[in-house]
Write a protein that holds these residues in place. Structure first.
Motif, short mmCIF file in Angstrom:
data_model
loop_
_atom_site.label_atom_id
_atom_site.label_comp_id
_atom_site.label_asym_id
_atom_site.label_seq_id
_atom_site.Cartn_x
_atom_site.Cartn_y
_atom_site.Cartn_z
N ARG A 208 0.87 -1.19 0.00
CA ARG A 208 0.00 0.00 0.00
C ARG A 208 0.90 1.22 0.00
O ARG A 208 1.10 1.83 1.04
N LYS A 214 -6.03 11.22 -0.26
CA LYS A 214 -7.39 10.69 -0.29
C LYS A 214 -7.40 9.39 -1.10
O LYS A 214 -7.04 9.39 -2.29
N ASP A 215 -7.80 8.31 -0.47
CA ASP A 215 -7.83 7.01 -1.14
C ASP A 215 -8.68 6.09 -0.28
O ASP A 215 -8.20 5.47 0.67
N ASN A 216 -9.96 6.01 -0.60
CA ASN A 216 -10.89 5.28 0.27
C ASN A 216 -11.24 3.89 -0.25
O ASN A 216 -12.33 3.39 -0.03
N VAL A 217 -10.30 3.26 -0.96
CA VAL A 217 -10.60 1.94 -1.49
C VAL A 217 -10.29 0.89 -0.40
O VAL A 217 -9.19 0.36 -0.33
N GLY A 218 -11.24 0.65 0.45
CA GLY A 218 -11.09 -0.46 1.41
C GLY A 218 -10.47 -0.09 2.73
O GLY A 218 -10.29 1.09 3.06
N ASP A 220 -8.08 0.59 5.88
CA ASP A 220 -6.83 1.34 6.02
C ASP A 220 -5.79 0.41 6.65
O ASP A 220 -5.55 0.45 7.86
#
Ligand code: 2HG
Ligand code: ZN
Length: 496
Positions: A208, A214-218, A220
């Motif tokens: 990762r 900003k990166d809200n794919v799934g 954290d």
């Protein structure tokens, strides 16, 4: 030929550990020729250490309070080697303790009973700074000081700092969600983390390293692994957000006299005074450091490190402040506040780096100075700022009532409500003083581990510090990611 890690400056200035008496001889656990052969094949001849002379420095923590024999120390040099080692060990359900710079203070990075130590220090020498996107990427074994230097070279800074910077590694700092002296401005490591690469117990590599704000794919996952103390994954690469270097920076070491109106003499009154002045300083804006130290600690540091007498040697407490800005306005505002303040009895100010380091020494050298007194019970606690003065008073009084000869030294991160309570005197293997202090902390709605982590030291208090539902969720995550329980067992998550 096997070789030990080339010597590296130990954290906190001085290493107090000695090889544990229990090591060596017939009691040493061994993996057996087949497993040792598989590990050698994974990391190369010379990076599997089994000779007690070579493993000793990996087997005891800096405090001298925690540690035990390791079955072996494995020192992979790449992510693929980490994955290969974990595949070998998890297939045989052999427990592994990941270790960075071994500067932890709660026994979370040292073996306890024959685990394999997975030292990540060789994952270094590969630091990339992206000045445009303000990101730094480095191997987990890179020290904080190396990362700070690389950032500074392009006019940026890491926004994190702590006394053990020369030995603490980025991977270890992620694993413990390290704090330090700049949290009041930049937050702990989790807030600085822009991504990571890590290896799960079965050898799966998690990557990762997007570095996006900003990166809200799934889920954290970097945020989850931060502070997981090596129980969920082994961090191999770290991506940090950087900050611009400020144009101006001023440090002040501020002596305070505590007025009678703020309570009975002692740590409570001194803390109330420090808070009153500290809050006014914070309101100025641009404050990066707001630390507090008290007479017992400052006396020790001056004796141990040969520092000159501090401003107003008879003060009740001192604040260490650093203010930064784009111009001289912050400096001027801080100067004006301190000059006029009725509770400030003297101030030393420094604008250049050597001068600032000289002032920071009064604060940073506490850990090593305390170690001179003996093995300390280290309680790293946080409470709401509104409770901090009462906490300080109650802790000092309660310890003195039960152990009149003990030395209790308080210091810490005032702006974060985080005090380091060090007690020297009660035997290192007696946990009564830990329970006494942490009981007071819990009664004030505080945290039994503000920044050092749970390790083994705080394990008995986790069930009191977390809701049963929280604990159930933590256990479920652990089972899902490490079903065989090979990653750092006995740390962070209580049995049950
Ligand atoms: C610090 O703030 C470290 O200097 C060490 O967290 C604290 O030695 C301690 O108790
Ligand atoms: Zn600290």
């Amino acid at each position: 030929m096997a070789s030990a890690e080339p010597s590296r400056k130990a954290g906190y200035g001085r290493h107090v550990s000695e090889p544990p008496a229990a090591l060596g001889g017939g009691g040493r656990p061994r993996l057996g020729p087949r497993l040792e052969g598989a590990l050698r094949a994974a990391v190369g001849e010379g990076h599997l250490l089994t000779d007690p002379d070579l493993t000793a420095s990996y087997e005891r923590d800096w405090t001298g309070r925690y540690g035990g024999p390791a079955a072996a120390v494995v020192r992979p040099g790449t992510t693929d080697e980490v994955a290969a080692v974990l595949r070998v060990l998890s297939a045989e359900s052999v427990a592994v303790v990941p270790q960075g710079g071994n500067t932890g203070l709660v026994g979370g990075g040292v073996p306890r009973a024959g685990e394999v130590v997975l030292s990540l220090r060789r994952l270094r020498g590969d630091v990339h700074v992206d000045p445009e996107d303000r990101l730094l990427e480095a191997g987990a074994g890179t020290t904080l000081a190396e990362a700070q230097q690389a950032a500074r070279e392009v006019g940026l800074e890491v926004g994190l700092d702590l006394a053990a910077r020369d030995a603490a590694t980025l991977g270890g700092m992620v694993a413990t969600n390290a704090g330090g002296v700049r949290v009041v401005r930049h937050g702990p490591l989790r807030r600085r983390l822009a991504g990571l690469e890590a290896v799960l117990a079965d050898g799966t590599v998690v990557d990762r390293r997007g570095g996006l704000l900003k990166d809200n794919v799934g889920y954290d996952l970097p945020g989850l692994f931060a502070g997981s103390e090596g129980t969920l994954a082994v961090v191999t690469r770290v991506l940090l957000r950087l900050e611009p270097l400020p144009a101006s920076r001023v440090a002040a070491f501020v002596a305070l006299r505590a007025p009678e109106a703020l309570g009975t003499p002692g740590a409570g009154r001194a803390t109330a005074t420090a808070l009153q002045v500290g809050r006014e300083i914070l309101r100025l804006g641009g404050i990066e450091v707001l630390e507090v130290v008290y007479p017992p600690g400052v006396r020790l540091v001056c004796e141990h490190a040969g520092l000159p007498a501090p401003p107003d040697p008879g003060a009740d407490a001192w604040l260490l402040v650093e203010a930064t800005g784009d111009d001289e306005v912050t400096t001027a505002r801080l100067g004006a506040l301190l000059d006029a303040h009725p509770l400030v009895s003297a101030t030393a100010v420094a604008l250049d780096a050597p001068g600032r380091a000289a002032l920071f020494a009064y604060r940073e050298r506490h850990t090593e100075a305390i170690a001179r007194l003996g093995v300390a019970h280290k309680l790293d606690v946080a409470v709401p700022l509104s409770r901090l003065a009462r906490l300080a008073a109650e802790v000092v009084d309660a310890v003195a009532a039960r152990w009149p000869d003990a030395a209790t030294v308080l210091f810490g991160h005032l702006g974060d409500g985080n005090l380091h309570v060090n007690v020297v005197g009660p035997p290192p293997d007696d946990d009564e003083v830990d329970a006494l202090v942490l009981g007071i902390v819990l009664a004030h709605g505080g945290s039994v581990s503000a920044e050092h982590g749970v390790g083994v030291a705080r394990l008995p208090f986790v069930s009191r510090a977390r809701h049963p539902g929280d604990l159930a969720a933590m256990r479920a995550v652990k089972r899902a990611l490490d079903p065989r329980g090979v990653l750092n067992p006995g740390v962070l998550i209580p049995a049950g």
